[in-house]
Design an enzyme around this catalytic site. Structure first.
Site, PDB file in Angstrom:
ATOM      1  CG  HIS A  73      53.037 -13.986 -32.586  1.00  0.00           C
ATOM      2  ND1 HIS A  73      51.740 -14.055 -32.178  1.00  0.00           N
ATOM      3  CD2 HIS A  73      53.003 -13.913 -33.943  1.00  0.00           C
ATOM      4  CE1 HIS A  73      50.937 -14.020 -33.240  1.00  0.00           C
ATOM      5  NE2 HIS A  73      51.681 -13.947 -34.320  1.00  0.00           N
ATOM      6  CE1 TYR A 201      48.287 -15.394 -24.480  1.00  0.00           C
ATOM      7  CE2 TYR A 201      47.016 -16.848 -23.053  1.00  0.00           C
ATOM      8  CZ  TYR A 201      47.978 -16.671 -24.029  1.00  0.00           C
ATOM      9  OH  TYR A 201      48.615 -17.762 -24.557  1.00  0.00           O
ATOM     10  N   PRO A 293      45.175 -24.696 -20.614  1.00  0.00           N
ATOM     11  CG  PRO A 293      43.426 -24.346 -22.098  1.00  0.00           C
ATOM     12  CD  PRO A 293      43.758 -25.021 -20.819  1.00  0.00           C
ATOM     13  CE  LYS A 297      55.157 -22.302 -20.707  1.00  0.00           C
ATOM     14  NZ  LYS A 297      55.628 -21.697 -21.954  1.00  0.00           N
ATOM     15  CE1 TYR A 385      51.712 -17.326 -23.475  1.00  0.00           C
ATOM     16  CE2 TYR A 385      53.347 -17.224 -25.247  1.00  0.00           C
ATOM     17  CZ  TYR A 385      52.038 -17.377 -24.825  1.00  0.00           C
ATOM     18  OH  TYR A 385      51.043 -17.601 -25.754  1.00  0.00           O
TER      19      TYR A 385
HETATM   20  P1  RFL Z   1      47.565 -36.604 -27.426  1.00  0.00           P
HETATM   21  O1  RFL Z   1      47.629 -35.528 -28.440  1.00  0.00           O
HETATM   22  O2  RFL Z   1      46.346 -36.734 -26.611  1.00  0.00           O
HETATM   23  O3  RFL Z   1      47.835 -37.977 -28.189  1.00  0.00           O
HETATM   24  C1  RFL Z   1      47.654 -39.225 -27.582  1.00  0.00           C
HETATM   25  C2  RFL Z   1      47.289 -40.228 -28.641  1.00  0.00           C
HETATM   26  O4  RFL Z   1      47.199 -41.533 -28.070  1.00  0.00           O
HETATM   27  C3  RFL Z   1      46.106 -42.209 -28.647  1.00  0.00           C
HETATM   28  N1  RFL Z   1      45.698 -43.305 -27.747  1.00  0.00           N
HETATM   29  C4  RFL Z   1      45.930 -44.615 -27.995  1.00  0.00           C
HETATM   30  N2  RFL Z   1      46.516 -45.246 -29.010  1.00  0.00           N
HETATM   31  C5  RFL Z   1      46.572 -46.595 -28.973  1.00  0.00           C
HETATM   32  N3  RFL Z   1      46.072 -47.338 -27.961  1.00  0.00           N
HETATM   33  C6  RFL Z   1      45.474 -46.746 -26.914  1.00  0.00           C
HETATM   34  N4  RFL Z   1      44.990 -47.477 -25.911  1.00  0.00           N
HETATM   35  C7  RFL Z   1      45.389 -45.317 -26.890  1.00  0.00           C
HETATM   36  N5  RFL Z   1      44.867 -44.418 -26.030  1.00  0.00           N
HETATM   37  C8  RFL Z   1      45.067 -43.211 -26.566  1.00  0.00           C
HETATM   38  C9  RFL Z   1      45.073 -41.125 -28.816  1.00  0.00           C
HETATM   39  O5  RFL Z   1      44.087 -41.470 -29.781  1.00  0.00           O
HETATM   40  C10 RFL Z   1      45.934 -39.947 -29.238  1.00  0.00           C
HETATM   41  O6  RFL Z   1      46.041 -39.851 -30.654  1.00  0.00           O
HETATM   42  O7  RFL Z   1      48.781 -36.509 -26.404  1.00  0.00           O
HETATM   43  P2  RFL Z   1      50.320 -35.988 -26.608  1.00  0.00           P
HETATM   44  O8  RFL Z   1      50.924 -36.564 -27.853  1.00  0.00           O
HETATM   45  O9  RFL Z   1      50.947 -36.182 -25.303  1.00  0.00           O
HETATM   46  O10 RFL Z   1      50.191 -34.437 -26.938  1.00  0.00           O
HETATM   47  C11 RFL Z   1      49.814 -33.528 -25.950  1.00  0.00           C
HETATM   48  C12 RFL Z   1      48.996 -32.397 -26.561  1.00  0.00           C
HETATM   49  O11 RFL Z   1      48.029 -32.915 -27.450  1.00  0.00           O
HETATM   50  C13 RFL Z   1      48.289 -31.610 -25.455  1.00  0.00           C
HETATM   51  O12 RFL Z   1      49.187 -31.325 -24.396  1.00  0.00           O
HETATM   52  C14 RFL Z   1      47.730 -30.275 -25.903  1.00  0.00           C
HETATM   53  O13 RFL Z   1      46.997 -30.339 -27.060  1.00  0.00           O
HETATM   54  C15 RFL Z   1      46.863 -29.782 -24.735  1.00  0.00           C
HETATM   55  N6  RFL Z   1      45.801 -28.934 -25.172  1.00  0.00           N
HETATM   56  C16 RFL Z   1      46.118 -27.651 -25.454  1.00  0.00           C
HETATM   57  N7  RFL Z   1      47.380 -27.207 -25.239  1.00  0.00           N
HETATM   58  C17 RFL Z   1      47.699 -25.938 -25.514  1.00  0.00           C
HETATM   59  O14 RFL Z   1      48.852 -25.553 -25.309  1.00  0.00           O
HETATM   60  N8  RFL Z   1      46.739 -25.081 -26.030  1.00  0.00           N
HETATM   61  C18 RFL Z   1      45.450 -25.490 -26.284  1.00  0.00           C
HETATM   62  O15 RFL Z   1      44.632 -24.731 -26.750  1.00  0.00           O
HETATM   63  C19 RFL Z   1      45.085 -26.806 -25.979  1.00  0.00           C
HETATM   64  N9  RFL Z   1      43.824 -27.264 -26.191  1.00  0.00           N
HETATM   65  C20 RFL Z   1      44.485 -29.423 -25.324  1.00  0.00           C
HETATM   66  C21 RFL Z   1      43.498 -28.566 -25.857  1.00  0.00           C
HETATM   67  C22 RFL Z   1      44.123 -30.741 -24.959  1.00  0.00           C
HETATM   68  C23 RFL Z   1      42.822 -31.228 -25.079  1.00  0.00           C
HETATM   69  N10 RFL Z   1      42.513 -32.565 -24.589  1.00  0.00           N
HETATM   70  C24 RFL Z   1      43.559 -33.514 -24.366  1.00  0.00           C
HETATM   71  C25 RFL Z   1      41.288 -32.941 -24.068  1.00  0.00           C
HETATM   72  C26 RFL Z   1      42.206 -29.044 -26.044  1.00  0.00           C
HETATM   73  C27 RFL Z   1      41.841 -30.367 -25.669  1.00  0.00           C
HETATM   74  C28 RFL Z   1      40.422 -30.801 -25.922  1.00  0.00           C
HETATM   75  C1  PHB Z   2      45.590 -21.583 -29.458  1.00  0.00           C
HETATM   76  O1  PHB Z   2      45.927 -20.897 -30.431  1.00  0.00           O
HETATM   77  O2  PHB Z   2      44.812 -22.543 -29.574  1.00  0.00           O
HETATM   78  C2  PHB Z   2      46.096 -21.234 -28.110  1.00  0.00           C
HETATM   79  C3  PHB Z   2      47.064 -20.254 -27.991  1.00  0.00           C
HETATM   80  C4  PHB Z   2      47.535 -19.911 -26.730  1.00  0.00           C
HETATM   81  C5  PHB Z   2      47.027 -20.543 -25.619  1.00  0.00           C
HETATM   82  C6  PHB Z   2      46.078 -21.540 -25.739  1.00  0.00           C
HETATM   83  C7  PHB Z   2      45.592 -21.878 -27.003  1.00  0.00           C
HETATM   84  O3  PHB Z   2      47.491 -20.187 -24.395  1.00  0.00           O
END
Ligand code: RFL
Ligand code: PHB
Length: 390
Positions: A73, A201, A293, A297, A385
């Site tokens: 994109h 957005y 989100p 980032k 971004y």
């Molecule tokens: P993760 O993906 O949370 O992975 C951490 C892993 O550690 C495991 N764990 C353990 N394992 C062993 N022993 C323990 N005691 C443990 N405690 C925990 C967990 O089961 C898990 O598998 O962290 P990581 O790898 O740092 O990755 C970061 C990303 O996942 C995160 O920054 C993004 O997904 C944030 N985020 C979003 N970011 C975006 O850019 N766009 C989004 O739309 C978006 N939606 C989200 C999100 C994060 C969410 N969380 C954390 C609540 C939506 C949600 C619901």
């Molecule tokens: C998504 O596709 O889940 C998404 C994309 C952009 C954002 C947050 C979430 O800023």
């Protein structure tokens, strides 16, 4: 007792990326994950990768599917009350972003790890970290009802916000910074073609909405909701009606909705823990920081942390130098705070804040107007971004 060079806690994107980079460099590591692989893959989260994150995945050798399936994109659409304004990354900063779901990144990394024969233990909950400041730290974990012990040189705490790693650092050695926002995002995944070419957005009087996608046949859409809302209150019909009311009449008119295949609410929050290291423990990704989100980032910060940690560990094992390890937290935090600031700014710019005074509302409107009309302001947005350099 088991032994490895680097014990990695967590098989999210941070843990799996680090594991693959280290494995390719001949540095022995074990990934311990509390959940099953299927559970980890079922969590629907981020969707946008900066070029730097794609580069990290390329270094890890895990881009075969991304190279053929991911979407490039060259901009985003910022809309206000249905009026669209394109932010053209390509012409503003000469760069693009990659749309490829976190689920796919994780799946590719899991497959690569399995193919490489590197050790992962799923359903292994790490319960405690021992001797973090000593030469041979250990982690204890529960697996199949039994307690096991893993000795290592270093522990990589990639266990997300709720993990044990950050909590193992004495509170006297840790500073935390936090901001919660008075709303959440309700997200829906659906197998219908997007009626938009780039992410939208949308700021509207009814609240924020985001039109995103995972592929030419799958959309991911969000609406801002009050913190108290529960998923059960939101039927598919109610969600799509609200989404259409916010995204703009033109898009709503040409968008064919479909049944949701996933629906969840996430609260929005900024959080940073400093420093990101203590003794032989190094935190990476959500274990150390959370961003709302809106700036896309979270996943990208996990990738940059991991890259810095990988470089530091490589220098230690190849050249015997500790400078990279000693400077890890400082280097990572510099980039973290830039993304924290940008995510906070995008969130503040585009959402409706309940109970806000009229002055603040005017400032917000005025700022959005400035972004719509100023190339300089658009360049700032675009530069952040697409991702600041690693
Ligand atoms: P993760 O993906 O949370 O992975 C951490 C892993 O550690 C495991 N764990 C353990 N394992 C062993 N022993 C323990 N005691 C443990 N405690 C925990 C967990 O089961 C898990 O598998 O962290 P990581 O790898 O740092 O990755 C970061 C990303 O996942 C995160 O920054 C993004 O997904 C944030 N985020 C979003 N970011 C975006 O850019 N766009 C989004 O739309 C978006 N939606 C989200 C999100 C994060 C969410 N969380 C954390 C609540 C939506 C949600 C619901
Ligand atoms: C998504 O596709 O889940 C998404 C994309 C952009 C954002 C947050 C979430 O800023």
């Amino acid at each position: 007792m088991l032994r490895t060079q680097v014990a990695i806690i967590g098989a999210g994107p941070a843990g799996l990326m680090l594991g693959q980079l280290l494995h390719n460099a001949g540095i022995d590591n074990v990934v311990l994950e509390r959940r099953t692989a299927e559970y980890v893959l079922g969590r629907i989260r981020a969707g946008v990768l900066e070029q730097g994150s794609v580069d990290v995945l390329r270094t890890a050798g895990v881009v075969e599917r991304l190279d053929t399936e991911a979407l490039t994109h060259a901009g985003i659409d910022l809309s206000r009350d249905g009026q669209h304004h394109r932010i053209d990354f390509k012409s503003l900063v000469g760069r693009t972003v990659t749309v490829y779901g976190q689920t796919e990144v994780t799946r590719d990394l899991m497959q690569a790890r399995q193919a490489a024969g590197a050790a992962s233990v799923y359903e292994a909950e790490v319960v405690a970290l021992h001797g973090i400041t000593e030469q041979k730290p250990r982690v204890t974990y529960r697996h199949n009802g039994e307690e096991h012990e893993l000795e290592c040189d270093f522990i990589a705490g990639c266990d997300g916000y709720h993990g044990v790693s950050r909590k193992s650092i004495p509170s006297s050695a840790l500073k935390t910074f936090e901001r919660s926002y008075p709303f959440g995002w309700l997200g829906v995944l659906a197998d219908v073609p997007p009626a938009w070419d780039e992410l939208i957005y949308a700021s509207s009087a009814r609240g924020f909405a985001l039109a995103s996608m995972r592929s030419p046949t799958r959309v991911r859409c969000y609406v801002q909701v009050p913190l108290e809302d529960r998923v059960e209150q939101w039927s598919d019909e109610r969600f799509w009606d609200e989404f259409k009311a916010r995204i703009g009449a033109d898009v709503a008119a040409r968008f064919e909705t479909g049944p949701s295949i996933e629906k969840s609410i996430a609260p929005l929050r900024s959080f940073v823990a400093e420093p990101m290291q203590y003794g032989h423990l190094f935190l990476a990704g959500d274990a150390a920081h959370i961003v709302p989100p809106t700036g896309a980032k979270g996943l990208n910060l996990a990738a940059s942390d991991v890259f810095y940690l990988y470089e530091a560990l490589l220098a230690y094992y190849r050249q015997g130098t500790r400078t990279g390890l000693d400077g890890y937290s400082e280097r990572a935090l510099r980039r973290v705070w830039q993304s924290v600031r940008f995510s906070w700014w995008m969130t503040s710019l585009l959402h409706q804040f309940p109970d806000e005074d009229a002055f603040t509302t005017h400032i917000r409107r005025s700022e959005l107007e400035y972004v719509f009309t100023s190339t300089a302001a658009q360049t700032v947005l675009a530069e952040n971004y697409v991702g600041l350099p690693l």
